[in-house]
Design a protein around this motif. Structure first.
Motif, mmCIF file in Angstrom:
data_model
loop_
_atom_site.group_PDB
_atom_site.id
_atom_site.type_symbol
_atom_site.label_atom_id
_atom_site.label_comp_id
_atom_site.label_asym_id
_atom_site.label_seq_id
_atom_site.Cartn_x
_atom_site.Cartn_y
_atom_site.Cartn_z
ATOM 1 N N TYR A 177 0.881 -1.175 0.000
ATOM 2 C CA TYR A 177 0.000 0.000 0.000
ATOM 3 C C TYR A 177 0.915 1.220 0.000
ATOM 4 O O TYR A 177 1.749 1.384 0.892
ATOM 5 C CB TYR A 177 -0.877 -0.022 1.246
ATOM 6 N N ASP A 178 0.778 2.095 -0.994
ATOM 7 C CA ASP A 178 1.705 3.212 -1.159
ATOM 8 C C ASP A 178 1.586 4.219 -0.016
ATOM 9 O O ASP A 178 0.478 4.603 0.387
ATOM 10 C CB ASP A 178 1.420 3.940 -2.476
ATOM 11 N N THR A 186 -1.130 8.751 1.019
ATOM 12 C CA THR A 186 -1.314 7.327 0.753
ATOM 13 C C THR A 186 -1.939 7.155 -0.623
ATOM 14 O O THR A 186 -2.603 8.062 -1.147
ATOM 15 C CB THR A 186 -2.223 6.661 1.806
ATOM 16 N N THR A 188 -2.970 3.770 -3.790
ATOM 17 C CA THR A 188 -3.116 2.333 -4.064
ATOM 18 C C THR A 188 -2.564 1.971 -5.441
ATOM 19 O O THR A 188 -3.025 1.037 -6.073
ATOM 20 C CB THR A 188 -4.596 1.917 -3.963
ATOM 21 N N ALA A 191 -1.205 -1.742 -5.555
ATOM 22 C CA ALA A 191 -2.284 -2.721 -5.456
ATOM 23 C C ALA A 191 -3.177 -2.689 -6.687
ATOM 24 O O ALA A 191 -3.637 -3.740 -7.168
ATOM 25 C CB ALA A 191 -3.111 -2.461 -4.196
ATOM 26 N N ASP A 192 -3.401 -1.504 -7.230
ATOM 27 C CA ASP A 192 -4.252 -1.399 -8.422
ATOM 28 C C ASP A 192 -3.565 -1.996 -9.647
ATOM 29 O O ASP A 192 -4.232 -2.547 -10.539
ATOM 30 C CB ASP A 192 -4.631 0.060 -8.682
ATOM 31 N N ALA A 220 -1.070 -3.963 1.691
ATOM 32 C CA ALA A 220 -2.329 -3.674 0.991
ATOM 33 C C ALA A 220 -3.330 -4.818 1.123
ATOM 34 O O ALA A 220 -4.303 -4.885 0.375
ATOM 35 C CB ALA A 220 -2.055 -3.393 -0.483
ATOM 36 N N TYR A 223 -6.996 -3.664 1.770
ATOM 37 C CA TYR A 223 -7.544 -3.012 0.577
ATOM 38 C C TYR A 223 -7.911 -4.046 -0.488
ATOM 39 O O TYR A 223 -8.990 -3.991 -1.084
ATOM 40 C CB TYR A 223 -6.519 -2.024 0.023
ATOM 41 N N LYS A 227 -11.529 -5.268 -2.324
ATOM 42 C CA LYS A 227 -11.726 -5.244 -3.773
ATOM 43 C C LYS A 227 -12.066 -6.613 -4.347
ATOM 44 O O LYS A 227 -12.766 -6.715 -5.365
ATOM 45 C CB LYS A 227 -10.461 -4.706 -4.464
#
Length: 431
Positions: A177-178, A186, A188, A191-192, A220, A223, A227
């Motif tokens: 997770y950035d 922050t 994503t 993760a994306d 992440a 998160y 998703k």
């Protein structure tokens, strides 16, 4: 010296002389790409020396050292990236040019622009034996599972998507997770990118796995669970880490039962990625909770063993132990020599491109922390080195997120989230 033009952007060659390097700019080249490891033979110019000569000639320099039997997809993709992003023609070389051309044709094959049956004739027409590239593709086709690594350069972390090609079901391991500690921002992005790959490949996420609570990046996992709906898991000794850091953060309301994950794995537990069996090995030393995931012929070792040129992970975090780390490494090295090992970090030593895949056999032969090592010498080496290392810059930021499965702090009344940062919490740490 032999040099063969392959495309308008790529020429492959044998080891160039200093005189040749000085003339490449006049010949229209913009980049020299060295695929030769240092110290292959007496008198060979080192990468730093070649880099100096290349830059003196006004050219860009890149270093992707490979040996014929240890080429990985990371090497191939790094080669492709250098060639595609160069400002003009690239002069790639090794000892004879064969490894450079092998990296090129393997990239073409992986991307579907060249069929395996075309590779050897392609090489012969240009004076090269590319039978090794054909064997590489054959070995890769037989490996289970398929593994895709995603390198995160800010922290040198590698994230993985591990896939059963038959069922198209996968596990995500150690996603990032950035977080930017300077601005508190922050995001994503990492993760994306993984989610986009999963969608593009038509995969179903079956597990989201962490090897341990990370000290240098945010996880992440939470998160990605939101998703994908996939369950999260970690080793059962995460509860020990939670109790340890609960005191550090003076955080009495923190749940220390591991309930932030859907499953806590014990040593020896098994799980499935599609039809491929996974097994959990408790691998303490770096942390109290570290585990290795052995899935098919691949082991995900994260902070235990790095690439052969990079040694092993530190063992001086709260709860860490060099003696325990040695025992964990010994158990990993007892796996079959052909077992693929996937590390969790790479810091690009010597300026080479990032790498993250080795084998048990390679590590036993070439890792200076392991080859011919005894427990006593390893513990002394590890503890001496660890005393000189400053703590990761994000350790106090990251642990309060990661011991909650990647959950950020809850928003306060003003809608903002706040991290708690204890002062003087890590006594004796090197500055």
């Amino acid at each position: 010296m032999t040099a063969v033009k392959i495309t308008d952007r790529l020429t492959v060659a044998s080891q160039p002389t200093q005189e040749t390097l000085a003339t490449l700019a006049r010949a229209g080249f913009t980049t020299v790409l060295n695929n030769r490891p240092d110290n292959e033979e007496p008198g060979q110019a080192s990468s730093p020396a070649e880099k100096e000569a290349v830059q003196r000639a006004g050219l860009a320099y890149a270093f992707i050292p490979v040996a014929a039997g240890t080429i990985t997809e990371a090497d191939i993709r790094a080669f492709q990236k250098i060639v595609s992003k160069a400002e003009g023609p690239v002069y790639a070389h090794c000892r004879s040019g064969t490894r450079s051309l092998t990296l090129h044709v393997l990239g073409e094959a992986l991307d579907g622009r060249m069929q395996p049956a075309e590779i050897e004739p392609f090489g012969r027409a240009r004076g090269f034996d590319l039978s090794g590239a054909v064997r590489w593709l054959s070995r890769r086709a037989a490996q289970m599972p398929q593994v895709k690594g995603f390198y995160e350069p800010r922290t040198g972390s590698i994230q993985y998507v591990v896939t059963d090609p038959k069922t198209r079901r996968c596990a995500i391991i150690d996603p990032v997770y950035d977080f930017d500690e300077k601005s508190g921002a922050t995001a994503t992005h990492q993760a994306d990118e993984i989610l986009a790959y999963v969608a593009r490949e038509g995969l179903t996420v079956e597990w989201i796995l962490d090897t341990h609570p990370h000290a240098d990046h945010f996880s992440a996992a939470h998160y990605l669970k939101q998703k994908t709906g996939a369950p999260t898991a970690i080793g059962e000794h995460v509860t020990d880490v939670q109790k340890l850091w609960q005191k550090t953060y003076n955080w009495p309301e923190l749940k220390t039962d591991g309930s932030q994950w859907d499953r806590l794995f014990a040593n020896g537990d098994v799980f499935a990625v599609g039809e491929i069996t996974g097994r959990v090995m408790f691998s303490p030393g770096h942390t109290l909770a570290s585990v290795t995931y052995v899935i098919g012929d691949a082991a995900f070792v994260h902070d235990t063993i790095f690439m052969p040129d990079s040694g092993t992970a530190r063992a001086d975090f709260p709860g860490g132990s060099a003696k325990a780390l040695w025992a964990s490494i010994e158990a990993i090295l007892a796996l079959p020599d052909e077992t693929r090992l996937f590390t969790g970090h790479d810091y690009e030593p010597g300026g080479r491109a990032a790498k993250w895949e080795s084998t048990v056999g390679e590590e036993k032969r070439a890792n200076p922390h392991l080859a011919g090592m005894t427990e006593e010498r390893f513990v002394a080496l590890r503890e001496a080195r660890d005393r000189t290392l400053p703590m990761p810059k994000l350790i106090l930021h990251a642990l309060q997120v990661n011991i909650r499965g990647g959950r950020l702090p809850e928003p306060e009344a003003n809608g903002k989230r706040y991290l708690k940062f204890p002062l003087d919490a890590l006594e004796g740490a090197a500055w």
